[in-house]
Design a protein around this motif. Structure first.
Motif, PDB file in Angstrom:
ATOM      1  N   GLY A   1      -2.675   1.913  30.037  1.00 50.03           N
ATOM      2  CA  GLY A   1      -3.291   3.158  29.603  1.00 50.03           C
ATOM      3  C   GLY A   1      -3.931   3.054  28.238  1.00 50.03           C
ATOM      4  O   GLY A   1      -5.057   3.541  28.012  1.00 50.03           O
ATOM      5  N   GLY A   2      -3.248   2.402  27.305  1.00 49.99           N
ATOM      6  CA  GLY A   2      -3.803   2.238  25.966  1.00 49.99           C
ATOM      7  C   GLY A   2      -5.051   1.372  25.963  1.00 49.99           C
ATOM      8  O   GLY A   2      -6.017   1.656  25.241  1.00 49.99           O
ATOM      9  N   ALA A   3      -5.041   0.307  26.763  1.00 51.82           N
ATOM     10  CA  ALA A   3      -6.214  -0.569  26.832  1.00 51.82           C
ATOM     11  C   ALA A   3      -7.423   0.181  27.385  1.00 51.82           C
ATOM     12  O   ALA A   3      -8.523   0.098  26.825  1.00 51.82           O
ATOM     13  CB  ALA A   3      -5.904  -1.788  27.695  1.00 51.82           C
ATOM     14  N   LEU A   4      -7.228   0.906  28.474  1.00 51.22           N
ATOM     15  CA  LEU A   4      -8.341   1.656  29.064  1.00 51.22           C
ATOM     16  C   LEU A   4      -8.842   2.738  28.115  1.00 51.22           C
ATOM     17  O   LEU A   4     -10.057   2.985  28.021  1.00 51.22           O
ATOM     18  CB  LEU A   4      -7.906   2.271  30.391  1.00 51.22           C
ATOM     19  CG  LEU A   4      -7.559   1.276  31.505  1.00 51.22           C
ATOM     20  CD1 LEU A   4      -7.115   2.015  32.763  1.00 51.22           C
ATOM     21  CD2 LEU A   4      -8.748   0.372  31.822  1.00 51.22           C
ATOM     22  N   ALA A   5      -7.928   3.391  27.390  1.00 55.91           N
ATOM     23  CA  ALA A   5      -8.340   4.428  26.440  1.00 55.91           C
ATOM     24  C   ALA A   5      -9.145   3.833  25.291  1.00 55.91           C
ATOM     25  O   ALA A   5     -10.185   4.382  24.892  1.00 55.91           O
ATOM     26  CB  ALA A   5      -7.106   5.154  25.905  1.00 55.91           C
ATOM     27  N   GLY A  47     -12.532   2.737  26.619  1.00 59.29           N
ATOM     28  CA  GLY A  47     -13.379   3.891  26.887  1.00 59.29           C
ATOM     29  C   GLY A  47     -13.931   4.498  25.621  1.00 59.29           C
ATOM     30  O   GLY A  47     -15.134   4.833  25.547  1.00 59.29           O
ATOM     31  N   ALA A  48     -13.096   4.647  24.595  1.00 60.91           N
ATOM     32  CA  ALA A  48     -13.567   5.192  23.321  1.00 60.91           C
ATOM     33  C   ALA A  48     -14.605   4.278  22.687  1.00 60.91           C
ATOM     34  O   ALA A  48     -15.631   4.733  22.157  1.00 60.91           O
ATOM     35  CB  ALA A  48     -12.380   5.404  22.382  1.00 60.91           C
ATOM     36  N   GLY A  49     -14.361   2.962  22.738  1.00 62.90           N
ATOM     37  CA  GLY A  49     -15.326   2.021  22.188  1.00 62.90           C
ATOM     38  C   GLY A  49     -16.645   2.048  22.928  1.00 62.90           C
ATOM     39  O   GLY A  49     -17.720   1.970  22.313  1.00 62.90           O
ATOM     40  N   ALA A  50     -16.586   2.164  24.260  1.00 63.10           N
ATOM     41  CA  ALA A  50     -17.823   2.226  25.051  1.00 63.10           C
ATOM     42  C   ALA A  50     -18.640   3.460  24.706  1.00 63.10           C
ATOM     43  O   ALA A  50     -19.875   3.403  24.594  1.00 63.10           O
ATOM     44  CB  ALA A  50     -17.484   2.205  26.540  1.00 63.10           C
ATOM     45  N   ALA A  97     -17.446  -3.327  25.168  1.00 63.65           N
ATOM     46  CA  ALA A  97     -16.165  -2.751  24.744  1.00 63.65           C
ATOM     47  C   ALA A  97     -14.995  -3.497  25.381  1.00 63.65           C
ATOM     48  O   ALA A  97     -14.009  -3.823  24.697  1.00 63.65           O
ATOM     49  CB  ALA A  97     -16.112  -1.270  25.104  1.00 63.65           C
ATOM     50  N   VAL A  98     -15.084  -3.780  26.669  1.00 64.35           N
ATOM     51  CA  VAL A  98     -14.015  -4.513  27.344  1.00 64.35           C
ATOM     52  C   VAL A  98     -13.908  -5.926  26.780  1.00 64.35           C
ATOM     53  O   VAL A  98     -12.810  -6.433  26.513  1.00 64.35           O
ATOM     54  CB  VAL A  98     -14.259  -4.545  28.868  1.00 64.35           C
ATOM     55  CG1 VAL A  98     -13.239  -5.446  29.561  1.00 64.35           C
ATOM     56  CG2 VAL A  98     -14.204  -3.138  29.446  1.00 64.35           C
ATOM     57  N   SER A  99     -15.037  -6.579  26.584  1.00 67.48           N
ATOM     58  CA  SER A  99     -15.038  -7.937  26.056  1.00 67.48           C
ATOM     59  C   SER A  99     -14.462  -7.979  24.649  1.00 67.48           C
ATOM     60  O   SER A  99     -13.737  -8.920  24.296  1.00 67.48           O
ATOM     61  CB  SER A  99     -16.467  -8.494  26.054  1.00 67.48           C
ATOM     62  OG  SER A  99     -16.508  -9.814  25.575  1.00 67.48           O
TER      63      SER A  99
END
Length: 470
Positions: free
Chosen positions: A151-155, A158-161, A184-186
């Motif tokens: 959850g923290g990783a996806l949040a 998402g915020a970075g994207a 953002a994911v990278s």
């Protein structure tokens, strides 16, 4: 009949089946081995998908070794590439790389355990042990930690994207949405892959030194991914516990020191270099580029100036920062900053004549010290042998010793910054770099444990004491 006794008759098993099942259970008994196999499976699936004509822009089959290298680099969140990610791979190929980065960054075992828990399935003890080994902690209850990891990783991604879209959508239109998500994911997974090759092959973020939104967001994501989920969980628990683990304090202190010292090192070595910092138009961009390099050279693999044109002194010092890497239970690589702290504390203790290794007024057990020394020694040995082999097998490419060492450290520490060795390397050298990336992502100790074939731990024996001169 007097003296008779019951005879137990067992049904014979089909020939060979029991032996094969026992061998299978033995091979996949240890968590380190299961995690190693899961990473290998993801890499092989990614290799096959990247080989397909649908993955390349020219519609042809991409060579097997090149696809294996790219899939390993993405799954091990390294960032070393043979082809520019934007110009060679289609949207399908880029999505495959994105999925490999996300799976490799969080770990296949972690993701499958989380989704099994999310759909209501009960995690057995074996699955919980696997999840703990995958995340790299035995300190906390695993279920809430799994929720925090995924959850923290996806949040964070998402915020970075969303922040990156502010800058990239006006520049690229609707395509900027995918560019923002991919970057953002990278960045959070410390992978270093990018889609900015349309502005120049392998340009990475060199064209965005004057954009604080992009550089600041990517830097924040890299640092966030490199601190480790155990640190976040401990910080969230602080309101209740009113204390922090020694691990958390060491990680936060070491990260701050490494970031600041890396920036000062880059400024001192590259300020007057006309090919790197010296080429930037003003001092603000030079400071920003030096800070970004300090952030990214430890684990991420993005670059804000041509790293192959750095001075030799910068490459040598950068290799040290890359080798140290990020924190345990993070998306970053290296021997981990905690290992470096334990090693430094051990040296200080020996210099003072102390019998115990002390960090922040806490005594460390000898097992931690021994494991730290083993990790450092195995890592240095792997890097040194790889660098020597790269120089021997690529004599025609005239690769210098510094460049071969830098690229080998970058592969082992899953950093991904290249000084041009990967593109010029022979198939043998690329195979060595693949092995280094795989070993670095698993960790040297876990890598060797996954290969160990001992059935049971050896019994402790009392042996006579010996003396060796030091």
């Amino acid at each position: 009949m007097t003296g008779s006794f019951p005879v137990r008759i067992s049904r014979p098993e089909p020939f060979g089946r029991g032996r094969k099942e026992a061998r299978f259970r033995f091979l996949f008994r240890f968590p380190a081995r299961i995690i190693a196999v899961s990473f290998a499976m993801v890499i092989l699936i990614g290799t096959f998908l990247l080989m397909l004509p649908a993955s390349s822009r020219d519609g042809s089959w991409t060579p097997l070794l090149d696809c294996l290298f790219t899939a390993t680099s993405a799954t091990c969140v390294t960032g070393l590439v043979i082809y520019d990610t934007y110009t060679h791979w289609t949207g399908f190929g880029q999505c495959v790389i994105l999925l490999l980065i996300q799976t490799g960054g969080l770990g296949l075992v972690t993701m499958t355990s989380f989704f099994s828990m999310a759909v209501g399935r009960r995690l057995e003890r074996r699955n919980l042990d696997l999840a703990r080994e995958s995340i790299g902690t035995q300190e906390f209850t695993i279920r809430p930690l799994l929720r925090l990891v995924v959850g923290g990783a996806l949040a964070a991604e998402g915020a970075g994207a969303l922040l990156l879209m502010i800058a990239l959508v006006p520049q690229y239109g609707a395509q900027g949405i995918f560019f923002s998500i991919f970057t953002a994911v990278s960045a959070f997974c410390n992978a270093g892959f990018d889609l900015f090759g349309g502005q120049g092959l392998f340009s990475s973020l060199t064209n965005y030194n004057g954009n604080p939104l992009i550089m600041g967001t990517v830097s924040a994501l890299i640092i966030a991914g490199g601190l480790g989920f155990v640190v976040y969980y401990d910080l969230f628990q602080y309101r209740r516990t009113r204390t922090l683990l020694l691990h958390t304090r060491v990680v936060l202190a070491a990260t701050g020191i490494l970031l600041l010292s890396g920036m000062l090192m880059t400024l001192a070595c590259e300020w007057t270099n006309p090919a790197t910092l010296g080429a930037l138009p003003n001092n603000a961009q030079r400071l920003g580029a030096a800070w970004f390099y300090s952030v990214t050279c430890r684990t991420a693999g993005f670059n804000s100036f041509p790293c192959d044109l750095m001075r030799g002194s910068t490459k040598v010092l950068s290799a040290l920062f890359m080798f140290i890497g990020a924190a345990p239970s993070s998306t970053g690589g290296g021997i981990k900053c905690t290992t470096a702290v334990v090693l430094a504390a051990t040296v200080c203790s020996v210099a003072r004549g102390d019998e115990e290794v002390v960090v922040f007024r806490r005594r460390l057990d000898h097992g931690t010290v021994y494991k730290s020394l083993a990790v450092v020694l195995m890592g240095l040995s792997a890097v040194a042998m790889s660098a020597a082999c790269v120089m021997l097998t690529d004599g025609a490419a005239e690769i210098s010793g510094i460049d071969a060492f830098y690229e080998s450290v970058s592969a082992f520490a899953t950093v991904g910054i290249s000084v041009g060795v990967t593109g010029a390397a022979s198939p043998v050298s690329r195979g060595l770099l693949i092995l280094l990336m795989y070993m670095g992502r698993l960790g040297p100790v876990s890598f060797l444990l996954s290969l160990a074939m001992r059935r049971e731990p050896s019994s402790r024996r009392v042996l006579p004491e010996g003396q060796i001169g030091i």
